[in-house]
Scaffold this motif. Structure first.
Motif, PDB file in Angstrom:
ATOM      1  N   PHE A 187      30.235 -12.250 -67.096  1.00  0.00           N
ATOM      2  CA  PHE A 187      29.267 -12.491 -65.781  1.00  0.00           C
ATOM      3  C   PHE A 187      29.917 -11.993 -64.548  1.00  0.00           C
ATOM      4  O   PHE A 187      31.234 -11.720 -64.154  1.00  0.00           O
ATOM      5  CB  PHE A 187      29.191 -13.977 -65.595  1.00  0.00           C
ATOM      6  CG  PHE A 187      28.311 -14.725 -66.688  1.00  0.00           C
ATOM      7  CD1 PHE A 187      26.724 -14.607 -66.482  1.00  0.00           C
ATOM      8  CD2 PHE A 187      28.808 -15.236 -67.857  1.00  0.00           C
ATOM      9  CE1 PHE A 187      25.930 -14.884 -67.713  1.00  0.00           C
ATOM     10  CE2 PHE A 187      27.921 -15.679 -68.744  1.00  0.00           C
ATOM     11  CZ  PHE A 187      26.550 -15.552 -68.567  1.00  0.00           C
TER      12      PHE A 187
ATOM     13  N   TRP B  59      22.880 -10.517 -59.904  1.00  0.00           N
ATOM     14  CA  TRP B  59      23.818 -11.093 -61.149  1.00  0.00           C
ATOM     15  C   TRP B  59      23.809 -10.070 -62.067  1.00  0.00           C
ATOM     16  O   TRP B  59      23.048  -9.187 -62.246  1.00  0.00           O
ATOM     17  CB  TRP B  59      23.050 -12.380 -61.670  1.00  0.00           C
ATOM     18  CG  TRP B  59      23.145 -13.779 -60.753  1.00  0.00           C
ATOM     19  CD1 TRP B  59      22.235 -14.209 -60.057  1.00  0.00           C
ATOM     20  CD2 TRP B  59      24.310 -14.455 -60.456  1.00  0.00           C
ATOM     21  NE1 TRP B  59      22.724 -15.008 -59.351  1.00  0.00           N
ATOM     22  CE2 TRP B  59      24.006 -15.497 -59.701  1.00  0.00           C
ATOM     23  CE3 TRP B  59      25.884 -14.339 -61.057  1.00  0.00           C
ATOM     24  CZ2 TRP B  59      25.115 -16.289 -59.153  1.00  0.00           C
ATOM     25  CZ3 TRP B  59      26.746 -15.542 -60.690  1.00  0.00           C
ATOM     26  CH2 TRP B  59      26.224 -16.358 -59.604  1.00  0.00           C
TER      27      TRP B  59
ATOM     28  N   LEU C 144      34.188 -16.892 -66.174  1.00  0.00           N
ATOM     29  CA  LEU C 144      33.058 -16.406 -66.201  1.00  0.00           C
ATOM     30  C   LEU C 144      32.919 -14.822 -66.234  1.00  0.00           C
ATOM     31  O   LEU C 144      32.029 -14.044 -66.903  1.00  0.00           O
ATOM     32  CB  LEU C 144      32.126 -16.625 -64.904  1.00  0.00           C
ATOM     33  CG  LEU C 144      31.656 -18.501 -64.968  1.00  0.00           C
ATOM     34  CD1 LEU C 144      30.829 -18.587 -63.714  1.00  0.00           C
ATOM     35  CD2 LEU C 144      30.671 -18.679 -66.121  1.00  0.00           C
TER      36      LEU C 144
ATOM     37  N   GLN D 290      28.572 -22.389 -74.606  1.00  0.00           N
ATOM     38  CA  GLN D 290      27.390 -21.583 -74.842  1.00  0.00           C
ATOM     39  C   GLN D 290      26.241 -22.085 -75.562  1.00  0.00           C
ATOM     40  O   GLN D 290      26.159 -23.029 -76.329  1.00  0.00           O
ATOM     41  CB  GLN D 290      28.132 -20.542 -75.781  1.00  0.00           C
ATOM     42  CG  GLN D 290      29.171 -19.738 -75.179  1.00  0.00           C
ATOM     43  CD  GLN D 290      28.790 -18.600 -74.303  1.00  0.00           C
ATOM     44  OE1 GLN D 290      27.771 -18.372 -73.837  1.00  0.00           O
ATOM     45  NE2 GLN D 290      29.777 -17.626 -73.889  1.00  0.00           N
TER      46      GLN D 290
ATOM     47  N   ARG E 288      20.618 -16.737 -67.952  1.00  0.00           N
ATOM     48  CA  ARG E 288      21.767 -17.039 -68.710  1.00  0.00           C
ATOM     49  C   ARG E 288      22.798 -17.868 -68.444  1.00  0.00           C
ATOM     50  O   ARG E 288      23.155 -18.727 -68.924  1.00  0.00           O
ATOM     51  CB  ARG E 288      22.351 -15.669 -69.270  1.00  0.00           C
ATOM     52  CG  ARG E 288      23.369 -15.691 -70.463  1.00  0.00           C
ATOM     53  CD  ARG E 288      23.659 -14.510 -70.959  1.00  0.00           C
ATOM     54  NE  ARG E 288      24.430 -14.478 -72.131  1.00  0.00           N
ATOM     55  CZ  ARG E 288      23.692 -14.170 -73.522  1.00  0.00           C
ATOM     56  NH1 ARG E 288      22.641 -13.908 -73.577  1.00  0.00           N
ATOM     57  NH2 ARG E 288      24.414 -14.419 -74.533  1.00  0.00           N
ATOM     58  N   LEU E 289      23.151 -17.651 -67.148  1.00  0.00           N
ATOM     59  CA  LEU E 289      24.288 -18.234 -66.649  1.00  0.00           C
ATOM     60  C   LEU E 289      23.983 -19.785 -66.325  1.00  0.00           C
ATOM     61  O   LEU E 289      24.379 -20.622 -66.366  1.00  0.00           O
ATOM     62  CB  LEU E 289      25.064 -17.745 -65.316  1.00  0.00           C
ATOM     63  CG  LEU E 289      26.068 -18.298 -64.564  1.00  0.00           C
ATOM     64  CD1 LEU E 289      27.087 -18.749 -65.666  1.00  0.00           C
ATOM     65  CD2 LEU E 289      26.616 -17.551 -63.479  1.00  0.00           C
TER      66      LEU E 289
ATOM     67  N   ARG F 142      21.026 -14.209 -64.429  1.00  0.00           N
ATOM     68  CA  ARG F 142      21.068 -15.330 -63.867  1.00  0.00           C
ATOM     69  C   ARG F 142      20.629 -16.556 -64.702  1.00  0.00           C
ATOM     70  O   ARG F 142      21.170 -17.788 -64.675  1.00  0.00           O
ATOM     71  CB  ARG F 142      20.216 -15.336 -62.388  1.00  0.00           C
ATOM     72  CG  ARG F 142      19.856 -16.699 -62.023  1.00  0.00           C
ATOM     73  CD  ARG F 142      19.061 -16.409 -60.614  1.00  0.00           C
ATOM     74  NE  ARG F 142      18.760 -17.660 -59.894  1.00  0.00           N
ATOM     75  CZ  ARG F 142      18.075 -18.913 -60.405  1.00  0.00           C
ATOM     76  NH1 ARG F 142      17.521 -18.811 -61.421  1.00  0.00           N
ATOM     77  NH2 ARG F 142      18.110 -19.939 -59.574  1.00  0.00           N
TER      78      ARG F 142
ATOM     79  N   TYR G  17      28.721 -10.775 -60.141  1.00  0.00           N
ATOM     80  CA  TYR G  17      27.650 -11.160 -59.117  1.00  0.00           C
ATOM     81  C   TYR G  17      27.945  -9.975 -57.949  1.00  0.00           C
ATOM     82  O   TYR G  17      28.860  -9.645 -57.514  1.00  0.00           O
ATOM     83  CB  TYR G  17      27.660 -12.199 -58.117  1.00  0.00           C
ATOM     84  CG  TYR G  17      26.773 -12.374 -57.026  1.00  0.00           C
ATOM     85  CD1 TYR G  17      25.358 -12.838 -57.417  1.00  0.00           C
ATOM     86  CD2 TYR G  17      26.905 -12.072 -55.900  1.00  0.00           C
ATOM     87  CE1 TYR G  17      24.279 -12.876 -56.583  1.00  0.00           C
ATOM     88  CE2 TYR G  17      25.822 -12.399 -55.049  1.00  0.00           C
ATOM     89  CZ  TYR G  17      24.736 -12.429 -55.399  1.00  0.00           C
ATOM     90  OH  TYR G  17      23.488 -12.764 -54.513  1.00  0.00           O
TER      91      TYR G  17
ATOM     92  N   LEU H 253      33.243 -21.487 -72.004  1.00  0.00           N
ATOM     93  CA  LEU H 253      31.954 -21.900 -71.567  1.00  0.00           C
ATOM     94  C   LEU H 253      31.101 -22.339 -72.769  1.00  0.00           C
ATOM     95  O   LEU H 253      31.269 -22.465 -73.874  1.00  0.00           O
ATOM     96  CB  LEU H 253      30.992 -20.487 -71.294  1.00  0.00           C
ATOM     97  CG  LEU H 253      31.437 -19.511 -70.314  1.00  0.00           C
ATOM     98  CD1 LEU H 253      30.749 -18.522 -70.157  1.00  0.00           C
ATOM     99  CD2 LEU H 253      31.979 -20.130 -68.955  1.00  0.00           C
TER     100      LEU H 253
ATOM    101  N   TYR I 166      25.506  -9.069 -66.088  1.00  0.00           N
ATOM    102  CA  TYR I 166      25.965  -9.484 -67.488  1.00  0.00           C
ATOM    103  C   TYR I 166      26.071  -8.662 -68.262  1.00  0.00           C
ATOM    104  O   TYR I 166      25.277  -7.896 -68.669  1.00  0.00           O
ATOM    105  CB  TYR I 166      25.219 -10.777 -68.026  1.00  0.00           C
ATOM    106  CG  TYR I 166      25.722 -11.437 -69.446  1.00  0.00           C
ATOM    107  CD1 TYR I 166      26.904 -11.970 -69.331  1.00  0.00           C
ATOM    108  CD2 TYR I 166      25.147 -10.949 -70.611  1.00  0.00           C
ATOM    109  CE1 TYR I 166      27.320 -12.394 -70.628  1.00  0.00           C
ATOM    110  CE2 TYR I 166      25.780 -11.311 -71.900  1.00  0.00           C
ATOM    111  CZ  TYR I 166      26.764 -12.030 -71.799  1.00  0.00           C
ATOM    112  OH  TYR I 166      27.340 -12.509 -73.083  1.00  0.00           O
TER     113      TYR I 166
END
Length: 734
Positions: free
Chosen positions: A458, A467, A453, A566, A487-488, A485, A460, A564, A469
């Motif tokens: 990404f 969050w 991530l 996506q 997006r994830l 957030r 935190y 991921l 990005y």
């Protein structure tokens, strides 16, 4: 002389008048002859409470119980004390010290006077609730206690609220009793009583395990109920855990890993110093407010002043051996020691064993714990001891609560420090935790690590609770916390798949499947030869998601992945364009009409009325179907007509083949009439009937034209969309 005689006569008359007034006063205000004597005198007169009377005097309660007040006394008779002396190995009542005397007397005293018929009723804030009580507050409380905390002596008091403390509340202990009326109202029986007291007899009115031998002895200042046993104050759940070494592992999890704190209180310290004459500081012992209850709180919820009359807490505590096995095999599977486990794991584990209500033995499995899970204990075989304590029911168990959190696909992230970002998002109110930790429903979870991530942009910020990005492909551009957030969350949701029959246990073949659950359907992903693709993976050069390992849990399988899943951020029109560009494409004729229509933006691929982030199904007629539509004069022959009428016909034809707010595939999950992008001449919505079973998919318009999907060229992924090739066109009523 006459004057003196007159004065004497007047004085005598005043004396007589005064005497008459006093008699009248006494007649009106004096203590009635029929009034029963106070509690102390009643006990004295009855002759079989000699030992109790000695203790009342030792405890300093003779004056209190010999005058005014309003009490209920559960009074042990002399026969009860004879048994007590034998149990304690003492000769007589004189061997009982003042402190013990105080405990016995004050725990026998209940605030307010209650006849037998009132004891089963709950004094709610809005009135009496019949047959809904089995407890009452007593005059006894523990008060200030000196304990060694972290090697230092401290004077502490227990919290008298769950997660809080109210000044002036002494945290008085409760005593429980059992009546036929309460048992009948709650569908309980002697079986429930004897589960806690196997060596006692249920009589229809018991105070703990003692019998009431004579009820409702009326006194001027209350009611006496005679009982056949001496009762000492019961411990709290906290105190019982502390006293019992066979539950020391559970107590360690509760007490030593961040769930307990001690806070200095000046107000309570002042009270203590005034009371004791000592100079110590006083600390209030708090339990984490996220726990279902504080085991040292005697007051139940205190949502109403007397709610402790009608309910109490329940805790189920595994013995050391099964708990240690669980710690070794589950909690520490990916951690080096308990000291490095996140706090939320301790919170969840303790809450899994807490119930905020009375769990009666006959109804055990029907209750839910603080995590809203049913209790997974067999009360006939899994319980090693059962105790009624001052603030709750205590069950010692030979196994742990098999909580969803520790035996589901959620566990793979939850109990592994490599997946803290995924766990954090699952736990923050997203609903993912509750969904995939449900062990009665099977899921497949595709789980990216923190390292992956972060590699994909990404992060935190724990200090700011936000969050982050940063798009690694667009010059390091960043977006706001809420968008990061979201997006994830969407990416993680692409990796959660409802698989009731283990549909993804073998990824060696190929297929397509919908993510999410039945309540909140997600997007579709594909797999082929152990590689996975979401819409975004295809857009970004076809970079798939690989499997680097897996773990089976009670409700499914977790796959650990190297990329991921996506989602796509391009307009669906560009995907249709690419489909039309393959050799001998069956999408070409439709796209030629689309790209030349007023609906299409050739630069962005946007189709007018279609928005990113909304669900759609694109039903694309193949070349032969488009030719048929031209023959039937549904479409003009030219893709660039000059008349506005023909331009409008093309636009409406395209709109009629786009289903809104629904993604339909050949999995049998989507059947029914669904809205299209097309509006009729009156501005009303038009609909298409979708019929789907596993392996089949068809669409029918209002003219009953039927279009079947062509499997080999359908189920194409786009942003929250599927694009299907079909063998007929759909039309609409004018």
């Amino acid at each position: 002389m006459k004057k003196k005689i007159h004065q004497l006569l007047a004085f005598s008359f005043l004396i007589l008048l005064s005497s008459c007034s006093k008699d009248a006063y006494d007649d009106y205000y004096g203590r009635p002859d029929t009034l029963e004597p106070p509690i102390y005198q009643q006990l004295e007169a009855r002759g079989n409470f000699k030992n109790l009377l000695v203790l009342i005097e030792k405890a300093g309660y003779k004056d209190i119980l010999g005058k005014a007040g309003y009490w209920t006394m559960m009074a042990p008779n002399d026969e009860a004390f004879t048994k007590y002396f034998q149990q304690q190995g003492i000769i007589d009542v004189n061997k009982i010290d003042a402190e013990t005397a105080g405990k016995i007397v004050r725990y026998a005293l209940i605030y307010n006077a209650f006849r037998t018929e009132q004891l089963s009723d709950y004094q709610s804030g809005t009135g009496w609730v019949a047959d809904n009580a089995f407890r009452r507050r007593t005059a006894f409380y523990d008060g200030f206690i000196t304990k060694t905390i972290n090697g230092q002596p401290k004077v502490i008091v227990g919290a008298n609220r769950n997660g809080g403390y109210a000044i002036g509340d002494n945290n008085n202990k409760y005593i429980s009793y059992f009546t036929d009326e309460y048992f009948a109202a709650k569908s309980l029986s002697a079986v429930d009583f004897n589960y806690f007291y196997p060596n006692a007899q249920y009589s229809g009115f018991n105070v703990l395990d003692s019998k009431v031998t004579q009820a409702d002895i009326i006194a001027e200042n209350g009611i006496i109920h005679e009982i056949d046993k001496v009762n000492l104050p019961l411990p709290t759940l906290e105190q019982y855990l502390e006293q019992n070494p066979k539950y020391s592992k559970f107590r360690e999890l509760l007490e030593d890993h961040g769930l307990v704190s001690y806070f200095f209180s000046q107000e309570v310290t002042n009270t203590y110093r005034n009371y004791s004459g000592k100079s110590d500081d006083v600390y209030i012992k708090f339990y984490d407010p996220s726990l279902s209850f504080s085991p040292n709180n005697e007051n139940y919820l205190k949502q109403a002043d007397n709610d402790g009359q009608s309910d109490l807490y329940t805790i189920l505590v595994p013995e050391n051996a099964p708990l240690q096995e669980f710690i070794d095999k589950v909690l520490l599977k990916n951690y080096s020691s308990l000291n490095v486990l996140p706090l939320y794991i301790f919170r969840d584990f303790i809450n899994a064993h807490m119930v905020q209500n009375a769990v009666w033995p006959s109804k055990g499995p029907s209750n839910s714990n603080a995590l809203n899970e049913n209790l997974r204990f067999d009360f006939n075989s899994d319980i090693v001891e059962a105790k009624i304590l001052s603030n709750g029911f205590f069950y010692g168990t030979k196994k742990i609560q098999k909580s969803n959190l520790f035996y589901s696909v959620y566990t793979s992230a939850y109990l592994d420090p490599k997946f803290t970002m995924a766990t954090r998002l699952m736990n923050d109110g997203s609903g993912l935790k509750e969904m995939i930790s449900n062990i009665s429903t099977r899921y497949t979870l595709f789980l990216p690590s923190d390292a992956k991530l972060m590699e994909m942009g990404f992060g935190y910020n724990a200090t700011l609770s936000s969050w982050t990005y940063i798009n690694p492909a667009v010059g390091g551009s960043s977006i706001a916390s809420g968008l990061a957030r979201a997006r994830l969350l969407r990416i993680l949701y692409n990796g959660i798949v409802l698989t009731p029959n283990g549909e993804l246990d073998d990824l060696s073949g190929s297929g397509i499947i919908r993510t999410g659950d039945m309540d909140l359907p997600g997007e579709y992903i594909k797999w082929k030869n152990n590689k996975l693709y979401a819409a975004g993976n295809e857009v970004t050069g076809g970079v798939p998601v690989g499997i680097i390992g897996h773990e089976d849990q009670q409700n499914g399988r977790t796959y650990y992945v190297d990329n991921l899943l996506q989602y796509s951020e391009e307009m669906q029109g560009l995907k249709i364009k690419r489909l039309s560009e393959t050799a001998n494409s069956e999408y070409l004729s439709f796209f030629n009409y689309l790209k030349n229509s007023s609906l299409y933006d050739a630069v962005t691929g946007k189709i007018q009325g279609v928005e990113l982030g909304t669900s759609y199904t694109f039903v694309i007629p193949n070349n032969a179907a488009i030719a048929k539509a031209i023959t039937k004069d549904v479409l003009p022959p030219s893709v660039t007509p000059s008349s506005q009428y023909d331009k409008d016909r093309i636009a409406n034809f395209i709109r009629a083949h786009i289903l809104v707010n629904k993604i339909a595939s050949d999995d049998g999950l989507t059947t029914g009439e669904f809205e299209t992008l097309r509006k009729d001449d009156f501005g009303e919505k038009t609909y298409v009937l979708v019929q789907s079973t596993p392996g089949t998919l068809s669409f029918r318009d209002s003219y009953l034209n039927l279009a079947h999907y062509i499997p080999a060229q359908s189920n194409n992924l786009a942003d929250r969309s599927l694009i299907h090739l079909v063998d007929n066109y759909l039309t609409y009523q004018q």
